[in-house]
Design a protein around this motif. Structure first.
Motif, PDB file in Angstrom:
ATOM      1  N   MET A 123       0.823  -1.202   0.000  1.00 15.39           N
ATOM      2  CA  MET A 123       0.000   0.000   0.000  1.00 15.39           C
ATOM      3  C   MET A 123       0.862   1.260   0.000  1.00 15.39           C
ATOM      4  O   MET A 123       1.896   1.328   0.658  1.00 15.39           O
ATOM      5  CB  MET A 123      -0.894  -0.018   1.241  1.00 15.39           C
ATOM      6  CG  MET A 123      -1.802   1.148   1.368  1.00 15.39           C
ATOM      7  SD  MET A 123      -3.043   0.968   2.683  1.00 15.39           S
ATOM      8  CE  MET A 123      -2.140   0.226   3.984  1.00 15.39           C
ATOM      9  N   SER A 124       0.412   2.264  -0.763  1.00 16.62           N
ATOM     10  CA  SER A 124       1.042   3.588  -0.754  1.00 16.62           C
ATOM     11  C   SER A 124       0.101   4.559  -0.045  1.00 16.62           C
ATOM     12  O   SER A 124      -1.032   4.207   0.287  1.00 16.62           O
ATOM     13  CB  SER A 124       1.304   4.060  -2.184  1.00 16.62           C
ATOM     14  OG  SER A 124       0.079   4.287  -2.847  1.00 16.62           O
ATOM     15  N   GLU A 131      -1.387   7.015  -1.396  1.00 16.25           N
ATOM     16  CA  GLU A 131      -2.521   7.209  -2.304  1.00 16.25           C
ATOM     17  C   GLU A 131      -3.542   6.079  -2.179  1.00 16.25           C
ATOM     18  O   GLU A 131      -4.752   6.312  -2.178  1.00 16.25           O
ATOM     19  CB  GLU A 131      -1.997   7.301  -3.734  1.00 16.25           C
ATOM     20  CG  GLU A 131      -2.978   7.891  -4.706  1.00 16.25           C
ATOM     21  CD  GLU A 131      -2.295   8.239  -6.008  1.00 16.25           C
ATOM     22  OE1 GLU A 131      -2.638   9.302  -6.551  1.00 16.25           O
ATOM     23  OE2 GLU A 131      -1.438   7.480  -6.478  1.00 16.25           O
ATOM     24  N   THR A 132      -3.070   4.845  -2.029  1.00 15.12           N
ATOM     25  CA  THR A 132      -3.961   3.701  -1.824  1.00 15.12           C
ATOM     26  C   THR A 132      -4.697   3.839  -0.498  1.00 15.12           C
ATOM     27  O   THR A 132      -5.889   3.529  -0.408  1.00 15.12           O
ATOM     28  CB  THR A 132      -3.159   2.391  -1.846  1.00 15.12           C
ATOM     29  OG1 THR A 132      -2.349   2.354  -3.001  1.00 15.12           O
ATOM     30  CG2 THR A 132      -4.073   1.188  -1.829  1.00 15.12           C
ATOM     31  N   ALA A 133      -3.995   4.300   0.537  1.00 14.76           N
ATOM     32  CA  ALA A 133      -4.615   4.500   1.848  1.00 14.76           C
ATOM     33  C   ALA A 133      -5.733   5.540   1.761  1.00 14.76           C
ATOM     34  O   ALA A 133      -6.789   5.383   2.381  1.00 14.76           O
ATOM     35  CB  ALA A 133      -3.572   4.927   2.873  1.00 14.76           C
ATOM     36  N   ALA A 150      -7.526   6.139  -0.885  1.00 16.03           N
ATOM     37  CA  ALA A 150      -8.640   5.479  -1.567  1.00 16.03           C
ATOM     38  C   ALA A 150      -9.426   4.586  -0.605  1.00 16.03           C
ATOM     39  O   ALA A 150     -10.664   4.558  -0.647  1.00 16.03           O
ATOM     40  CB  ALA A 150      -8.124   4.659  -2.745  1.00 16.03           C
ATOM     41  N   ILE A 151      -8.728   3.879   0.276  1.00 14.64           N
ATOM     42  CA  ILE A 151      -9.394   3.032   1.269  1.00 14.64           C
ATOM     43  C   ILE A 151     -10.257   3.877   2.198  1.00 14.64           C
ATOM     44  O   ILE A 151     -11.333   3.459   2.622  1.00 14.64           O
ATOM     45  CB  ILE A 151      -8.351   2.213   2.062  1.00 14.64           C
ATOM     46  CG1 ILE A 151      -7.729   1.156   1.147  1.00 14.64           C
ATOM     47  CG2 ILE A 151      -8.964   1.565   3.290  1.00 14.64           C
ATOM     48  CD1 ILE A 151      -6.530   0.441   1.739  1.00 14.64           C
ATOM     49  N   THR A 165       3.146   8.732  -3.331  1.00 17.45           N
ATOM     50  CA  THR A 165       3.606   7.426  -3.806  1.00 17.45           C
ATOM     51  C   THR A 165       4.417   6.676  -2.756  1.00 17.45           C
ATOM     52  O   THR A 165       4.835   5.542  -2.994  1.00 17.45           O
ATOM     53  CB  THR A 165       4.462   7.595  -5.074  1.00 17.45           C
ATOM     54  OG1 THR A 165       5.539   8.486  -4.776  1.00 17.45           O
ATOM     55  CG2 THR A 165       3.628   8.149  -6.229  1.00 17.45           C
TER      56      THR A 165
END
Length: 185
Positions: free
Chosen positions: A130-131, A133-135, A137-138, A169
């Protein structure tokens, strides 16, 4: 006219300073590159080969220990899974099992936290790879007032806590706290 040009140059250089390549401090990068160290909230799968009664899932409690039959509380915080396996084997070897073979795996990592300008701030389960940015989104994505190009990540290792401004990132580690700041305009 010269004063105006000087003032314009100063304003332009200050504005371009924000575009400069930000370097992540070496101490923070060292935390990211270090092997995973266990902490409160991790769920572990301990396998003692040939000893079904000792093989089980164990949670690292708030004091940083796991409670196992026969050997009691074993400190886990700050250790890698392989270091913990060696400690458990040494304790079992000291009077309980002749030649214990122990394996420790992380079943579930401790959660990460995300705060600031995200739709749903809070605590979420960690996902490998996870980056920032992914966090985000979550957590439901950015709010309308969020700054979308960087974030602050707070990471603790041992007794040291480091907070750094990072690009989106940047990889996230279990237990990190991410703060998404508000943009000014």
């Amino acid at each position: 006219m010269r004063r105006f040009l000087l003032l314009a140059c100063l304003v332009l250089s200050a504005a371009l300073q924000g575009c400069a390549d930000r370097r992540i401090p070496a101490e923070f990068q060292a935390y990211a590159d270090a092997p995973y160290s266990l902490g409160p909230g991790d769920r572990l799968r301990v396998i003692v080969f040939g000893q079904d009664s000792l093989s089980n899932s164990y949670a690292v409690d708030s004091s940083g220990k796991i409670a196992m039959p026969l050997i009691g509380f074993v400190p886990a915080t700050g250790r890698s899974p392989s270091e913990l396996a060696r400690e458990i084997a040494a304790r079992l070897r000291a009077g309980y099992i002749r030649d214990p073979q122990v394996s420790v795996e992380v079943e579930a990592y401790r959660p990460f936290f995300i705060l600031g300008e995200v739709t749903t701030a809070g605590q979420y389960p960690f996902v490998n790879g996870m980056s920032v940015e992914t966090a985000v989104a979550i957590a439901g994505g950015y709010t309308a007032r969020a700054r979308k190009d960087d974030a602050q990540v707070t990471r603790t290792r041992g007794d040291r806590t480091v907070t750094v401004d990072v690009p989106v990132t940047t990889p996230v580690r279990p237990g990190d706290t991410i703060y998404i700041p508000e943009r000014f305009f």
